[in-house]
Design a protein around this motif. Structure first.
Motif: not given
Length: 402
Positions: A17-27, A30-32
């Motif tokens: 079971r894994i959480i993924g966290l992403m913040s892109g160039t638009s800043a 955070v997408s989770s």
């Protein structure tokens, strides 16, 4: 009795079971995601459990944008914001667990991209060393300490150390999850920067074409903020662009940027298509008395045209394209989507959601997948995408609390 290490216990689990966290160039924030992963590599099976979008508070976002500009960034700010963003990313992981009814003991791993502050995809000579470089903030140690969960991040750096550009990373997920035995597919992400993965039918790693096509939403967002005095951060549903008329003179000038003609593998970012680029457009608009709506329409047309032209230059001479799947925030811009469908007549242009993963969550899912590959000691860079001279295991790990 042999006592297994924490990492080995995670590795031996049938389901991780894994959480993924992403913040892109638009800043924007955070997408989770919270996912369950079985296997690894081509045997990966994934189940979505929960997802969340957590916007940066305005004061925090303003401080992040200070870091992008050499005129306002300082070593002190970069040092401190690395830890501040670590706390924010940890908060996002904790909020997602709370909202989805899971606790820390239920989650095995966190995979995080961090916030890119600067990315230099082309080699620079300094003191006898020739290297590319990249910097993402969001301290892994803070996330692991706050959540108690083993955390993996800094996925771009090992690829750069191996001679690659550190981007795009999405090609790996597209390859292991979305190859088709008979169809030639493009997976087009439209975030702040737009990037594609082309997978010919029954593709092998050597068949992949992947690169950044150029600006996605970044220029549109910057112009919306400028003309609204900071009240609007993006063109909702592409409504402003739909009201405007494309200025052909401005569009043709923008399309002359050398980046668009460069052969892949290639990557770009805010360093090229950020504040200075937006200022250039504003200067042209003022000197030609362009209406606000016309400026946004032209910037939107630039995104559409550079994506379509990339297909024509680098893919269509050798392959027919059967399907295009669009992910990222650009999916919600109806003017972009309509423009692509008109520009790519005869090709199916679909929203990525139809494959079972929300469009805006795709890159967060990628972070979970890359964390899983790290634990399973499996290389996850695609050398045809990044230009690296060998396959390497991406990421760095900070153990969670015992």
């Amino acid at each position: 009795m042999i006592r297994l290490s924490a990492l080995e216990r995670i590795r031996r689990k049938k389901i991780r079971r894994i959480i993924g966290l992403m913040s892109g160039t638009s800043a924007d924030g955070v997408s989770s995601v919270l996912v369950e992963v079985m296997g690894y590599g081509l045997k990966t099976k994934l189940k979505m459990i929960a997802s969340g979008e957590y916007s940066y508070p305005k004061p925090l976002r303003e401080k992040i944008f200070e870091l992008f500009d050499p005129k306002t960034s300082t070593v002190e700010k970069i040092c401190h914001m690395n830890f501040v963003l670590g706390h924010f990313f940890a908060d996002c992981a904790l909020r997602l667990m709370e909202e989805s009814g899971y606790s820390r003991v239920d989650v095995d791993l966190i995979g995080t991209h961090g916030q890119t502050v600067y990315h230099i995809p082309d080699p620079v000579d300094t003191c006898g060393f020739r290297t590319r470089s990249t910097l993402q903030l969001g301290e892994l140690a803070v996330i692991a300490e706050r959540t108690g969960i083993t955390t993996v991040g800094d996925f771009r750096k090992r690829d750069i150390a191996a001679g690659g550009k550190g981007a795009p990373l999405t090609a790996y997920m597209d390859f292991i999850m979305h190859r088709h035995p008979k169809l030639n597919r493009i997976f087009q992400n439209i975030g702040g920067i737009a990037n594609l993965t082309f997978l010919p039918a029954d593709a092998s790693p050597e068949d992949i074409i992947a690169f950044d096509t150029g600006p996605g939403n970044m220029i549109i967002d910057g112009l919306m903020e400028y003309y609204s005095n900071g009240k609007l951060r993006y063109d909702e549903d592409g409504e402003t662009a739909a009201k405007g008329t494309v200025d052909r003179g401005l569009l043709e000038e923008l399309l002359r940027d050398p980046y668009f003609g460069e052969k892949p593998p290639k990557a770009t970012g805010r360093e090229l298509f950020g504040k200075k680029y937006v200022s250039k457009i504003i200067g042209y608009a003022k000197s030609h008395n362009l209406a606000f709506e016309d400026v946004i329409a032209t910037a939107t047309a630039l995104t559409v045209e550079t994506i379509a032209a990339a297909y024509e230059r680098f893919i269509m001479p050798n392959y027919a394209i059967d399907e295009v799947y669009i992910s990222g925030g650009g999916v919600k811009n109806r003017t972009i989507m309509q423009g692509l469908r008109e520009r790519l007549k005869g090709i199916k242009v679909l929203e990525y959601d139809c494959l079972g993963i929300p469009s805006k969550a795709k890159e967060a899912v990628l972070m979970a997948i890359l964390a899983n590959e790290y634990v399973m000691e499996n290389p996850s860079n695609m050398i045809k995408a990044t230009g690296a001279h060998k396959n390497v295991i991406l990421g760095m790990l900070v153990p969670g609390n015992p």
